[in-house]
Design an enzyme around this catalytic site. Structure first.
Site, PDB file in Angstrom:
ATOM      1  CE1 TYR A  65      -3.116   3.081   0.727  1.00  0.00           C
ATOM      2  CE2 TYR A  65      -1.650   3.506   2.587  1.00  0.00           C
ATOM      3  CZ  TYR A  65      -2.657   3.922   1.725  1.00  0.00           C
ATOM      4  OH  TYR A  65      -3.193   5.173   1.861  1.00  0.00           O
ATOM      5  CG  HIS A  95      -1.662  15.715   0.787  1.00  0.00           C
ATOM      6  ND1 HIS A  95      -1.455  14.481   0.232  1.00  0.00           N
ATOM      7  CD2 HIS A  95      -2.805  15.606   1.490  1.00  0.00           C
ATOM      8  CE1 HIS A  95      -2.415  13.653   0.597  1.00  0.00           C
ATOM      9  NE2 HIS A  95      -3.259  14.318   1.357  1.00  0.00           N
ATOM     10  CG  ASN A 207      -0.444   7.845   6.736  1.00  0.00           C
ATOM     11  OD1 ASN A 207      -1.400   8.455   7.170  1.00  0.00           O
ATOM     12  ND2 ASN A 207      -0.481   6.560   6.436  1.00  0.00           N
ATOM     13  NE  ARG A 291     -15.188  28.980  51.175  1.00  0.00           N
ATOM     14  CZ  ARG A 291     -16.495  28.686  51.211  1.00  0.00           C
ATOM     15  NH1 ARG A 291     -16.883  27.465  51.533  1.00  0.00           N
ATOM     16  NH2 ARG A 291     -17.392  29.590  50.927  1.00  0.00           N
TER      17      ARG A 291
END
Length: 518
Positions: A65, A95, A207, A291
């Site tokens: 892949y 990208h 990735n 407090r």
């Protein structure tokens, strides 16, 4: 000071398979440490085994892949052998569509360190030359110009990390000494040859979770400091309000065993001895913002160990896909690019940090209001005599603090629940971790602004309390803090603009210049 001038004072963070800390990344980001790839032969041989295994698979016509297939939903597309070498170039090229402000140089150094850490684990199938190139760019101060917007946090920080991949190959732009320069020019002038990425290396760089993890490291460092600073401000506010220091009693806190909350109470006890407090007609119980301060700050303090664990586990993970087991000679397809742990940590951190702003803003409201500040002037004005009528002290500063607080609280909506299905429904459940981390950094910006406003306020309040009650005595730690603040902030006796002092204080907060508790 230029980073090059600091080299003789910096430590070295070595990248191999050993575990890195948040502080390692922060020190690289801030220029306090250099990044160096380990020269250990066994480490380098381990890295090479993964790359060699992939080469052998390619020669044997294996299907891998992102190497012999397209990316994402395009994994069904087979890439012809003659085009395999071009595929990484196409990945970072298409990208290149990020927008928004660019990450700052410190943030970019942190991103590069986080990616180098992951790839150095030896399960990404990259070459030693790729790791060396990242370390070389860090050493030369050549930092990719990375847009901050465009990642959904799975399949990793693809779009922002494409800018790192491109710069390694001599494309796009870099920061160099704070100036934008074409990467090709910068690499040539530094004597660095551009890389030609090997078949899986584009995917290995992009990735993964490096951007969100890097930002999370920086966020953790700031949040941890803010927990201590808010505690010190609370102690000074309590003194200025003539509050009841017994609210932080050790036995009282022993019956509610949250360790972080107990630590905050202990810090407050160290600043506010109870021996001098007498009721003398004062309220037995202070309002909640004093407090219950340990309970508010303590939520962050108790969450910090979990945040550290989640962030450092991600930092020390191999988080790309597929995972390459060079030793066992297996290609393992999974989803380690999913940034859910960082998303959850950042969504939680921004909530806890924004609550600090809300706490400080409530403390300020008490301090400036003559109905609640136990005898101090309205708006903490230091003006006296006839000029008191035209002076308004910290009135506008309280308005600004409220505005910053409101914006911080608005940003606490968790980003991780806004998953979007993307990329032809392949990326149909995504983490939004990078958006969560960016939101958290913005919340930190705003809370630090509120803290700067409160530092002016408590400095003024303590000064007025001592003027009102000269026999009151500050504990040495608070006296030292008051002295440090007085060096930056003159008492407000006549109205003046305060933004220059706010900016000085912000710089000191972000540089963590005050030593706060052991």
């Amino acid at each position: 000071m230029h980073l090059a001038d600091l080299k003789h004072t910096r430590r070295t963070v070595r990248f191999d398979q050993s575990r890195l800390t948040i502080e390692d990344v922060v020190d690289i980001a801030q220029g306090r440490a250099d990044a160096a790839l380990s020269d250990d032969p066994a480490f380098r041989a381990m890295i090479a085994r993964g790359a060699d295994f992939l080469d052998r698979l390619l020669r044997e016509d294996g299907t891998i892949y992102g190497v012999t297939t397209g990316y994402g939903d395009s994994c069904t597309v087979t890439v012809p052998p003659e085009l395999v070498a071009d595929l990484p170039h196409h990945l970072y090229t298409y990208h290149g569509c990020g927008l928004g402000e660019h990450f700052s140089p410190p943030q970019t150094r942190a991103i590069m360190a986080a990616r180098l850490a992951s790839l150095s684990k030896g399960y990404s199938g990259v070459s030693v030359a790729l790791l060396e190139q990242i370390a070389r760019l860090l050493d030369a101060g050549l930092l990719p110009l990375i847009p901050s917007e465009g990642s959904v946090g799975a399949s990793g920080d693809l779009t922002p990390l494409s800018y790192l991949a491109a710069v390694l190959c001599g494309e796009r732009e870099v920061w160099r000494d704070g100036v934008q320069v074409p990467a090709a020019q910068a690499l040539q002038e530094a004597g660095i040859a551009p890389l030609r990425l090997r078949p899986k290396e584009g995917l290995a760089i992009m990735n993964g979770t490096a951007v969100m993890t890097a930002l999370a490291c920086l966020a953790y460092d700031r949040a941890s400091y803010l927990s201590r600073l808010t505690t010190r401000i609370t102690a000074m506010a309590s003194f200025a309000l003539d509050g009841n220091a017994h609210h932080f009693d050790e036995v009282l806190f022993s019956v509610k065993p949250h360790a972080g909350m107990q630590q905050v109470a202990a810090w407050l006890r160290s600043d506010l001895p109870t021996t001098q407090w007498e009721r003398n007609g004062k309220r037995l119980q202070d309002r909640y913002s004093i407090r219950c301060a340990p309970h508010v700050i303590g939520v962050l303090s108790d969450a910090l160990p979990f945040f550290r664990s989640a962030i450092e586990n991600e930092l020390n993970s191999a988080n790309d896909n597929p995972i390459i087991d060079g030793e066992g000679e297996r290609v393992l397809h999974g989803g380690h690019f999913y940034g859910g742990h960082i998303a959850f940590a950042m969504d939680g951190m921004k909530n806890a940090v924004a609550n600090l702003a809300d706490l400080l803003d409530r403390q300020m409201a008490l301090l400036v209001d003559s109905r609640y500040n136990h005898g101090l002037p309205a708006n903490l004005s230091g003006a006296t005599g006839v000029r008191a009528a035209i002076n308004h002290g910290l009135k506008a500063l309280q308005i600004s603090s409220s505005a910053w607080t409101a914006e911080a609280l608005k940003l606490t909506m968790p980003a991780s629940v806004f998953s979007r299905s993307t990329e032809c429904h392949n990326q149909d459940k995504v983490s939004m971790g990078t958006i969560a981390a960016r939101d958290c950094l913005r919340v930190l910006d705003l809370v630090e602004q509120v803290a700067a406003a409160l530092l002016i306020t408590v400095r003024q309040g303590v000064w007025l309390r001592l003027r009102h009650n000269p026999e009151a005595a500050l504990h040495p730690q608070l006296a030292q803090m008051q002295e440090a603040l007085a060096a930056d902030i003159a008492a407000v006796e006549e109205d003046r603009r305060l933004d220059p002092e706010l900016r000085v204080l912000l710089a000191r907060i972000r540089q963590q210049e005050w030593e706060l508790y052991a």
